[in-house]
Design an enzyme around this catalytic site. Sequence first.
Site, PDB file in Angstrom:
ATOM      1  N   GLY A  46     -20.334  63.118  13.796  1.00 54.96           N
ATOM      2  CA  GLY A  46     -19.274  62.185  13.429  1.00 54.96           C
ATOM      3  C   GLY A  46     -19.862  60.885  12.926  1.00 54.96           C
ATOM      4  O   GLY A  46     -20.990  60.524  13.286  1.00 54.96           O
ATOM      5  N   GLN A  51     -20.175  52.071  10.994  1.00 56.74           N
ATOM      6  CA  GLN A  51     -21.609  52.333  11.169  1.00 56.74           C
ATOM      7  C   GLN A  51     -22.398  52.209   9.875  1.00 56.74           C
ATOM      8  O   GLN A  51     -23.623  52.080   9.915  1.00 56.74           O
ATOM      9  CB  GLN A  51     -21.819  53.742  11.743  1.00 56.74           C
ATOM     10  CG  GLN A  51     -21.302  53.900  13.157  1.00 56.74           C
ATOM     11  CD  GLN A  51     -21.458  55.325  13.624  1.00 56.74           C
ATOM     12  OE1 GLN A  51     -20.585  56.154  13.405  1.00 56.74           O
ATOM     13  NE2 GLN A  51     -22.574  55.644  14.239  1.00 56.74           N
ATOM     14  N   CYS A  91     -25.164  58.788  19.694  1.00 62.60           N
ATOM     15  CA  CYS A  91     -24.576  58.083  18.558  1.00 62.60           C
ATOM     16  C   CYS A  91     -25.671  57.813  17.537  1.00 62.60           C
ATOM     17  O   CYS A  91     -26.773  57.397  17.914  1.00 62.60           O
ATOM     18  CB  CYS A  91     -23.968  56.760  19.043  1.00 62.60           C
ATOM     19  SG  CYS A  91     -23.242  55.771  17.732  1.00 62.60           S
ATOM     20  N   LEU A  92     -25.366  58.026  16.271  1.00 65.09           N
ATOM     21  CA  LEU A  92     -26.363  57.772  15.223  1.00 65.09           C
ATOM     22  C   LEU A  92     -26.767  56.300  15.189  1.00 65.09           C
ATOM     23  O   LEU A  92     -27.831  55.963  14.680  1.00 65.09           O
ATOM     24  CB  LEU A  92     -25.814  58.206  13.852  1.00 65.09           C
ATOM     25  CG  LEU A  92     -25.568  59.712  13.703  1.00 65.09           C
ATOM     26  CD1 LEU A  92     -24.919  60.015  12.360  1.00 65.09           C
ATOM     27  CD2 LEU A  92     -26.861  60.493  13.860  1.00 65.09           C
ATOM     28  N   HIS A 133     -14.674  58.711  20.346  1.00 66.63           N
ATOM     29  CA  HIS A 133     -15.929  57.963  20.125  1.00 66.63           C
ATOM     30  C   HIS A 133     -15.888  57.234  18.773  1.00 66.63           C
ATOM     31  O   HIS A 133     -16.196  56.038  18.690  1.00 66.63           O
ATOM     32  CB  HIS A 133     -17.093  58.959  20.187  1.00 66.63           C
ATOM     33  CG  HIS A 133     -18.440  58.394  19.879  1.00 66.63           C
ATOM     34  ND1 HIS A 133     -19.493  58.428  20.766  1.00 66.63           N
ATOM     35  CD2 HIS A 133     -18.936  57.797  18.756  1.00 66.63           C
ATOM     36  CE1 HIS A 133     -20.560  57.862  20.213  1.00 66.63           C
ATOM     37  NE2 HIS A 133     -20.250  57.477  18.986  1.00 66.63           N
ATOM     38  N   GLU A 134     -15.468  57.961  17.725  1.00 65.92           N
ATOM     39  CA  GLU A 134     -15.443  57.346  16.385  1.00 65.92           C
ATOM     40  C   GLU A 134     -14.340  56.291  16.283  1.00 65.92           C
ATOM     41  O   GLU A 134     -14.514  55.267  15.613  1.00 65.92           O
ATOM     42  CB  GLU A 134     -15.273  58.419  15.305  1.00 65.92           C
ATOM     43  CG  GLU A 134     -16.331  59.513  15.283  1.00 65.92           C
ATOM     44  CD  GLU A 134     -17.760  59.007  15.276  1.00 65.92           C
ATOM     45  OE1 GLU A 134     -18.012  57.887  14.793  1.00 65.92           O
ATOM     46  OE2 GLU A 134     -18.636  59.739  15.772  1.00 65.92           O
ATOM     47  N   HIS A 137     -15.562  53.053  17.432  1.00 65.98           N
ATOM     48  CA  HIS A 137     -16.360  52.334  16.426  1.00 65.98           C
ATOM     49  C   HIS A 137     -15.459  51.453  15.546  1.00 65.98           C
ATOM     50  O   HIS A 137     -15.812  50.328  15.205  1.00 65.98           O
ATOM     51  CB  HIS A 137     -17.107  53.319  15.518  1.00 65.98           C
ATOM     52  CG  HIS A 137     -18.406  53.812  16.072  1.00 65.98           C
ATOM     53  ND1 HIS A 137     -19.438  52.979  16.439  1.00 65.98           N
ATOM     54  CD2 HIS A 137     -18.854  55.080  16.306  1.00 65.98           C
ATOM     55  CE1 HIS A 137     -20.461  53.705  16.869  1.00 65.98           C
ATOM     56  NE2 HIS A 137     -20.131  54.989  16.813  1.00 65.98           N
TER      57      HIS A 137
HETATM   58 NI    NI Z   1     -21.257  56.642  17.333  1.00 70.33          NI
END
Ligand code: NI
Length: 168
Positions: A46, A51, A91-92, A133-134, A137
């Site tokens: 995701g 991000q 998480c990236l 989660h997204e 963000h």
């Molecule tokens: Ni993330």
Amino acid sequence: MALLSILHYPDPRLHKVAARVELFDDALRTLVRDMAETMYAAPGVGLAATQVDVHKQVIVIDVSETHDDLKVLINPRILSTAGTQTCEEGCLSVPGVYEDVRRAERVLVEAENADGRTYAIEAEGLLAVCIQHEMDHLKGKVFVEHLSRLKQMRIRSKIEKDARRKAA
Ligand code: NI
């Protein structure tokens, strides 16, 4: 298509609140394609526009093993939730950190696709975790901020140590 660069925690730009998308134009569709390419290349399941330093309510998700189930959620809103689950998240934007987070087990979400058409997703398990989660963000919240202050401090010092090692 282009790979976008991903902000890393604790970059303060990860705390910006994303604005609603009003215009469903070619620039938006290009952003969605680039975000999907960036997510698959990482690889991740995701990615939120926050991000990649674009502060619009745009999310791409693909939790399939075969990378052929891309979901695009624009202006997502949770209509209802049920149950709870604890899942190890990564998480990236926080490479190398995996921690348990408690979230809803099921979510019913409404969103627009890249053409501005409204649709609903009923999700559970990993997909439900990923959507929550997204969506965090987009509100400027990184998953580690669900953890205790002590854990957050440990994660920050690990990230600083890793960065120093890379620079050395
Ligand atoms: Ni993330």
